[in-house]
Design a protein around this motif. Structure first.
Motif, PDB file in Angstrom:
ATOM      1  N   THR A 249       0.851  -1.183   0.000  1.00 10.80           N
ATOM      2  CA  THR A 249       0.000   0.000   0.000  1.00 10.80           C
ATOM      3  C   THR A 249       0.888   1.235   0.000  1.00 10.80           C
ATOM      4  OG1 THR A 249      -1.755  -1.114   1.244  1.00 10.80           O
ATOM      5  CG2 THR A 249      -1.747   1.301   1.261  1.00 10.80           C
ATOM      6  N   PHE A 250       0.745   2.045  -1.022  1.00 13.47           N
ATOM      7  CA  PHE A 250       1.434   3.330  -1.035  1.00 13.47           C
ATOM      8  C   PHE A 250       0.515   4.356  -0.368  1.00 13.47           C
ATOM      9  CE2 PHE A 250       3.672   1.034  -4.327  1.00 13.47           C
ATOM     10  CZ  PHE A 250       4.994   1.463  -4.162  1.00 13.47           C
ATOM     11  N   LYS A 252      -1.283   7.530   1.162  1.00 11.92           N
ATOM     12  CA  LYS A 252      -1.415   8.915   0.713  1.00 11.92           C
ATOM     13  C   LYS A 252      -2.107   9.744   1.773  1.00 11.92           C
ATOM     14  CE  LYS A 252      -1.686   7.599  -4.172  1.00 11.92           C
ATOM     15  NZ  LYS A 252      -2.494   7.648  -5.404  1.00 11.92           N
TER      16      LYS A 252
END
Length: 252
Positions: A249-250, A252
């Motif tokens: 999971t990037f 944000k």
């Protein structure tokens, strides 16, 4: 595959520690490191060709550069060959304790009950290995025989047993994993292969007297080290890896 300091874009310091020279060589160095990591796999059949003590010492010295909390360096390694290695094999195989009856009384490697996605991955690994060996799903005796090959270190000339002080906490076990990975990658850099083996852990009672392992040390695992026997079908087996999308999971 033997990775040399000259060809890889590494230079060696006075103390023998490899270092990247500059930004230009980082690309070459990354390729060398990536190759060592991606070519690492669990080899389950080895040639009898001996590995000299100097090479083993070099691998372990490099591996000991693994990070550890406050530099505690929680690892302890017992390197065995020939007669001592055979004594470990005999102690386990002559104990009469089958793998399914082995007691994980020091620590538990696997969950009591598998669940997804880990169950599917575990089954794919087992069925894939047995498939290349021509072992059917109901051939329990052949499965047991293959598992017991752990205890001859898959015929590798070098067998290592790893222990950790039981008074240490989980953080040291995380450190230990990085140390073990370093060994396997350093071995690849020297054209060698390995197989990490948790199968030894529940047989600590058989291993302890052979190696004079103190009671305060937990047997973490074993590891076979040597040259791959490319003629054996089990070494044709390759595992896959889940795509990044499944586990990254990037944020944000």
């Amino acid at each position: 595959m033997i990775l040399s300091g000259i060809d890889s874009g590494f230079r060696v310091t006075r103390k023998g520690t490899p270092m990247l020279e500059n930004r230009t060589t980082i690309t070459d160095g990354a390729a060398v490191v990536d190759e060592a990591i991606t070519s690492r796999r669990s080899v389950r059949a080895f040639l009898p060709d001996m590995v000299d003590d100097e090479t083993i010492r070099a691998i372990l010295s490099v591996a000991a550069r693994a990070p550890s909390g406050t530099n505690m360096q929680p690892w302890r390694v017992y390197v065995t060959k020939a007669e001592v290695k055979q004594r470990i094999t005999d102690a386990i195989l002559n104990s009469g304790i089958r793998a399914e009856k082995a007691e994980w009384d020091e620590y538990r490697y696997y969950p009591d009950q598998f669940f997804e996605p880990y169950l599917t991955r575990r089954r794919a690994n087992g069925f894939g290995l047995y498939s290349v060996l021509g072992i059917g799903r109901r051939e329990v005796d052949r499965m047991r025989a293959q598992h017991d090959r752990n205890f001859v270190f898959f015929d590798a000339p070098v067998g290592m047993i790893f222990t950790v002080d039981r008074r240490l906490n989980k953080g040291s076990w995380i450190d230990y994993g990085m140390f073990l990975q370093n060994i396997m990658v350093a071995a690849r850099g020297r054209g060698l292969h390995t197989c990490p083996q948790a199968a030894f852990a529940p047989y600590h009672k058989q291993i302890r007297p052979v190696l004079n392992i103190p009671d305060e040390e937990i047997v973490v695992c074993g590891m076979a080290l040597g040259h791959e026997d490319t003629s054996k079908p089990e070494n044709e087996f390759r595992t896959d890896r889940a795509p990044l999308e499944e586990w990254v999971t990037f944020a944000k």
